[in-house]
Design a protein around this motif. Structure first.
Motif, short mmCIF file in Angstrom:
data_model
loop_
_atom_site.label_atom_id
_atom_site.label_comp_id
_atom_site.label_asym_id
_atom_site.label_seq_id
_atom_site.Cartn_x
_atom_site.Cartn_y
_atom_site.Cartn_z
N LEU A 1 0.82 -1.20 0.00
CA LEU A 1 0.00 0.00 0.00
C LEU A 1 0.86 1.26 0.00
O LEU A 1 1.80 1.39 0.79
N VAL A 2 0.54 2.21 -0.90
CA VAL A 2 1.23 3.50 -0.96
C VAL A 2 0.54 4.42 0.04
O VAL A 2 -0.60 4.85 -0.17
N ARG A 3 1.23 4.74 1.11
CA ARG A 3 0.62 5.41 2.25
C ARG A 3 0.73 6.93 2.19
O ARG A 3 -0.13 7.65 2.70
N CYS A 4 1.82 7.46 1.62
CA CYS A 4 2.00 8.92 1.61
C CYS A 4 2.62 9.35 0.29
O CYS A 4 3.42 8.63 -0.31
N ILE A 5 2.24 10.54 -0.15
CA ILE A 5 2.68 11.04 -1.45
C ILE A 5 2.83 12.55 -1.38
O ILE A 5 2.01 13.23 -0.76
N ARG A 6 3.91 13.07 -1.96
CA ARG A 6 4.10 14.52 -2.09
C ARG A 6 4.76 14.79 -3.44
O ARG A 6 5.50 13.94 -3.96
N PHE A 7 4.52 15.98 -4.00
CA PHE A 7 5.23 16.36 -5.22
C PHE A 7 5.50 17.85 -5.23
O PHE A 7 4.85 18.62 -4.52
N ASP A 8 6.52 18.24 -6.02
CA ASP A 8 6.80 19.65 -6.27
C ASP A 8 6.91 19.85 -7.77
O ASP A 8 6.33 19.08 -8.54
N GLU A 9 7.67 20.84 -8.22
CA GLU A 9 7.76 21.12 -9.65
C GLU A 9 8.54 20.05 -10.42
O GLU A 9 8.36 19.90 -11.64
N SER A 10 9.37 19.28 -9.73
CA SER A 10 10.27 18.35 -10.42
C SER A 10 10.05 16.88 -10.05
O SER A 10 10.28 16.00 -10.88
N ARG A 11 9.62 16.62 -8.82
CA ARG A 11 9.65 15.25 -8.32
C ARG A 11 8.35 14.86 -7.64
O ARG A 11 7.61 15.70 -7.14
N ILE A 12 8.11 13.56 -7.62
CA ILE A 12 7.11 12.95 -6.75
C ILE A 12 7.88 12.07 -5.77
O ILE A 12 8.80 11.35 -6.18
N VAL A 13 7.54 12.14 -4.50
CA VAL A 13 8.16 11.27 -3.50
C VAL A 13 7.04 10.49 -2.82
O VAL A 13 6.06 11.08 -2.35
N SER A 14 7.19 9.17 -2.77
CA SER A 14 6.15 8.31 -2.21
C SER A 14 6.73 7.41 -1.13
O SER A 14 7.91 7.02 -1.18
N GLY A 15 5.91 7.09 -0.14
CA GLY A 15 6.29 6.15 0.90
C GLY A 15 5.21 5.09 1.03
O GLY A 15 4.02 5.37 0.84
N ALA A 16 5.61 3.87 1.36
CA ALA A 16 4.65 2.76 1.33
C ALA A 16 4.85 1.82 2.51
O ALA A 16 5.84 1.90 3.26
#
Length: 516
Positions: free
Chosen positions: A411-426
């Motif tokens: 399960l992908v629990r957390c997600i954030r993004f900015d102008e260049s990247r997406i960062v996900s935690g699971a």
């Protein structure tokens, strides 16, 4: 007198100026004319020709001269063609115009311009061209702004307490250092290992850090043991512990005055960020408060009770319930909003979009195969993570799914993004960094989308936030990990402080399940 046509040059391969003039009827009596009259007549004919023909004639004329004559012509042309416009502008009282022209130069050309002459050097120093060049980059380039802030150089911008020459030397040195750091940060995100700093939360009973938010001075975290802990960014020591909830702290957000938290005890609490005093306890939801967001005087909360509550904040002690948004068929795990839309995600596999102005439902985004645990919404883009192990990118305006990212094993629990990247935690314990620009390009192959996988947590990743230099994440393993992508070792090459200043003298968490 007849005038030569441009094509008549083809017949001028031999003969003197007198021959040329004679061919065109300009020398009926050459013996009786002076040299000045010869020149005047020749120039009169020359002036009637197109520029291309004039150039060709001059080339042929020069080819007939001796090397000595050609050298004299070369010196003459050099004086004609040389234009010291910088000096001329300063002499005419247009100093600022000269400075503005120099500001268009790249750093390498500006260094060369300093060597042209003493006057150019003085204009660059007196006009603070290097400083203004750095200021412009910092104000227009987000990477430069972040590096200047991180390195504490921003305090030297848009002010001056130093002599022109000293200031010029400082910013001439500083410019390539900022370039170095911005490139190093980008390289570290893709290639280099980050520096790791770990906070062990030492929870007494139940272990796990469900939510966090940070700034330059502190990290505020919400824990499974019912507490809110505030950590000092420099020492990583716990500065304050706030108690008051009787269940896990599942979500939080703070500003300069208050912290608002939501808990599995079904309450929303408002705290003084300085004293830890509970200013308000709001009881509305009938089950765990899974997520919240506030901006200005608007607060949106969502719950395991399947409802979304929209509040007006009159003061920390006075919250007015504006509306209940219903429609989801399972727990509403996360919300995000701006002035245009509220976006919610649920265990019912749907994202729902509501208009902020009148709180009316606009559309439903369907595509995930299992419940949705997290999302972020900004501008037209929504990025969501699900228990189907995927991340999806959506256009909120039309509801289209733009891309699906695959790589996590749980399960992908957390997600954030900015102008260049997406960062996900699971729940697989991994943090993955994705190239957002590549993900939005339909031609980019899937293999190029994930640029880094970070594995350091010993349990499920519950929450993360990031900026250009770092990721800060929390986990079921009762730790907060800081992943630093700007190498501190480069600071040894930084220029010394330009002058002493007073400074020298001296987000919220998303939760797909109630896990208590």
């Amino acid at each position: 007198m007849s005038i030569a046509s441009p094509t008549s040059l083809e017949r001028c391969d031999s003969g003197t100026a007198e021959d040329m003039l004679a061919r065109h009827g300009c020398a009926d009596n050459l013996e009786n004319v002076t040299m000045d009259e010869h020149v005047s007549s020749t120039l009169g004919v020359f002036d009637t020709w197109p520029q291309q023909e004039q150039t060709e004639f001059a080339k042929r004329l020069l080819s007939r001269m001796s090397h000595g004559q050609q050298g004299q012509i070369s010196n003459f042309l050099f004086q004609i063609l040389q234009r010291d416009f910088i000096t001329r502008f300063t002499e005419c009282g247009h100093f600022e115009l000269a400075v503005k022209i120099l500001l268009y130069l790249d750093p390498s050309s500006l260094r060369k311009a300093e060597l042209v002459c003493r006057n150019w050097y003085n204009v660059i120093q007196t006009g603070r061209v290097w400083k203004r060049l750095v200021e412009h980059k910092v104000s227009t380039d987000k990477a430069w702004e972040n590096v200047a802030k991180k390195r504490n150089w921003r305090k030297y911008l848009h002010r001056s307490n130093a002599p022109d020459q000293l200031e010029g030397e400082y910013f001439r040195t500083l410019y390539p250092i900022i370039v170095r750091d911005t490139l190093a940060v980008e390289r570290n995100w893709r290639e280099g290992p980050p520096e790791l700093h770990r906070i062990r939360c030492h929870s007494e009973n139940s272990k796990g850090v469900y939510c966090l938010q940070y700034d330059d001075d502190k990290i505020v975290s919400g824990l499974r043991d019912h507490t809110i802990k505030i950590w000092d960014r420099k020492s990583l020591e716990c500065k304050h512990v706030f108690t008051g909830h009787t269940g896990s702290v599942l979500c939080l957000q703070y500003d300069e005055n208050i912290i608002i938290t939501g808990s599995s005890d079904t309450t929303i609490c408002v705290w003084s960020i300085t004293t830890g005093e509970v200013l308000n306890v709001v009881q509305h939801h009938t089950e765990a408060v899974l997520h919240l967001r506030f901006q200005g005087d608007m607060l949106v909360t969502c719950s395991k009770d399947r409802n979304i509550a929209v509040w007006k904040i009159h003061s920390p002690m006075n919250f007015e319930l504006r509306e209940i948004l219903s429609g989801h068929r399972a727990a509403v795990n996360v919300v995000d909003f701006d002035d245009k839309f509220i976006v919610s995600a649920s265990g019912d596999r749907q994202l729902r979009v509501w208009r902020t102005s009148d709180l009316q439902h606009v559309r439903t985004l369907v595509g995930h195969r299992r419940g949705i645990a997290c999302l972020q919404y900004r501008d037209r883009l929504v990025v969501s993570g699900s228990s189907d192990f995927t991340i999806k990118l959506w256009d909120v305006e039309c509801g289209a799914c733009l891309r699906t990212l695959e790589g996590h094993n749980e399960l992908v629990r957390c997600i954030r993004f900015d102008e260049s990247r997406i960062v996900s935690g699971a729940y697989d314990g991994l943090i993955k960094v994705w190239d957002l620009k590549a993900a939005l390009n339909p031609r980019s192959p899937n293999k190029d989308l994930c640029i880094k996988t970070l594995e350091e947590h010993g349990g499920r990743v519950f929450r993360l936030q990031f900026d250009q230099f770092q990721i800060i994440s929390s986990s079921h393993d009762d730790t907060i990990v800081i992943w630093d992508f700007i190498s501190q070792s480069t600071e040894k090459n930084d220029p010394p402080p330009l002058w002493e200043t007073e400074e020298d003298g001296g987000g919220g968490m998303d939760s797909p399940l109630e896990l208590a």
